[in-house]
Design a protein around this motif. Structure first.
Motif, short mmCIF file in Angstrom:
data_model
loop_
_atom_site.label_atom_id
_atom_site.label_comp_id
_atom_site.label_asym_id
_atom_site.label_seq_id
_atom_site.Cartn_x
_atom_site.Cartn_y
_atom_site.Cartn_z
N ILE A 109 43.16 33.35 27.78
CA ILE A 109 43.44 34.15 29.06
C ILE A 109 44.24 35.29 28.53
O ILE A 109 45.42 35.31 27.91
N GLU A 110 43.93 36.42 29.18
CA GLU A 110 44.66 37.69 28.80
C GLU A 110 45.08 38.10 30.25
O GLU A 110 44.48 37.99 31.28
N VAL A 111 46.52 38.59 30.32
CA VAL A 111 46.90 39.22 31.40
C VAL A 111 46.78 40.57 31.20
O VAL A 111 47.47 41.31 30.24
N LYS A 118 48.84 42.94 38.17
CA LYS A 118 48.40 41.96 37.02
C LYS A 118 47.05 41.11 37.59
O LYS A 118 46.88 40.52 38.53
N GLU A 120 44.56 37.92 35.69
CA GLU A 120 44.33 36.92 34.45
C GLU A 120 42.90 36.89 34.28
O GLU A 120 41.97 36.97 35.29
N TYR A 121 42.67 37.44 33.11
CA TYR A 121 41.00 37.45 32.72
C TYR A 121 40.93 36.42 31.81
O TYR A 121 41.53 36.25 30.71
N GLU A 122 39.88 35.47 31.99
CA GLU A 122 39.61 34.33 31.52
C GLU A 122 38.24 34.56 30.75
O GLU A 122 37.31 35.24 30.93
N ARG A 146 40.33 35.69 36.77
CA ARG A 146 40.71 34.55 37.18
C ARG A 146 40.65 34.24 38.87
O ARG A 146 41.16 35.26 39.55
#
Length: 179
Positions: A109-111, A118, A120-122, A146
């Motif tokens: 996961i990248e924030v 913000k 959250e990128y899965e 996300r």
């Protein structure tokens, strides 16, 4: 090497070349008297990184036809925008927490910030060894923001080190899900 052609929508060209395949070297530093280990991995990206499942009412001109597996989906501008981060994120997997999904692949996961908020990128990926070869490969199967409504669907697993995933893949060993 995998090459993605650009996508054209309403006279705007979306360049997908940032998702062209590339070779990445991951280095596990020397430790406890053991020498450093370098893993040379060919990385490629799936079309789920910039498309989403078709929904009723989707603009038909957004249809993205993946000819290899006949998976017709809708081009998604948010996924596309976020996908521009994927090559750097993949190059940094040695320094990231990775989690087993329980289905043979993994996610991190990248924030990231999108217009001041913000997100959250899965990122879902799978390391594997090319059949009949020692060549390691990694496919980024999907990547998307996300969905807070689906957090309960996420597997509850402990993090696993990416270097461990590469080592086990190289040695044809499974990775057990750690709960």
């Amino acid at each position: 090497m995998t090459k993605w052609p650009p996508f054209l929508y309403q006279e705007q060209v979306y360049d997908l070349s940032h998702l062209d395949g590339f070779t990445c070297e991951y280095v596990k530093p020397a430790q406890d008297g053991k020498p450093a280990v370098t893993y040379r991995v060919f990385v490629h990206f799936g079309h789920h990184c910039f498309t989403e499942k078709k929904k009723p009412g989707d603009d038909p001109t957004l249809e993205y036809r993946h000819v290899t597996n006949r998976d017709y989906r809708s081009f998604d501008t948010l996924r596309y925008e976020l996908s521009r981060q994927l090559p750097a994120l993949v190059r940094d997997l040695m320094g990231r927490k990775c989690f087993h999904t329980g289905h043979g692949n993994y996610f991190t996961i990248e924030v990231t910030s999108r217009e001041g908020e913000k997100v959250e990128y899965e990122v879902y990926f799978k390391p594997y060894k090319e059949q009949g070869s020692r060549q390691l490969r990694l496919i980024v199967e999907s990547a998307f923001p996300r969905d807070a409504d689906k957090l309960e669907n996420r597997p509850k697993t402990k993090p696993v080190k990416f270097e461990f995933l590469l080592y086990n893949t190289q040695m044809n060993r499974p990775v057990k899900v750690q709960r």
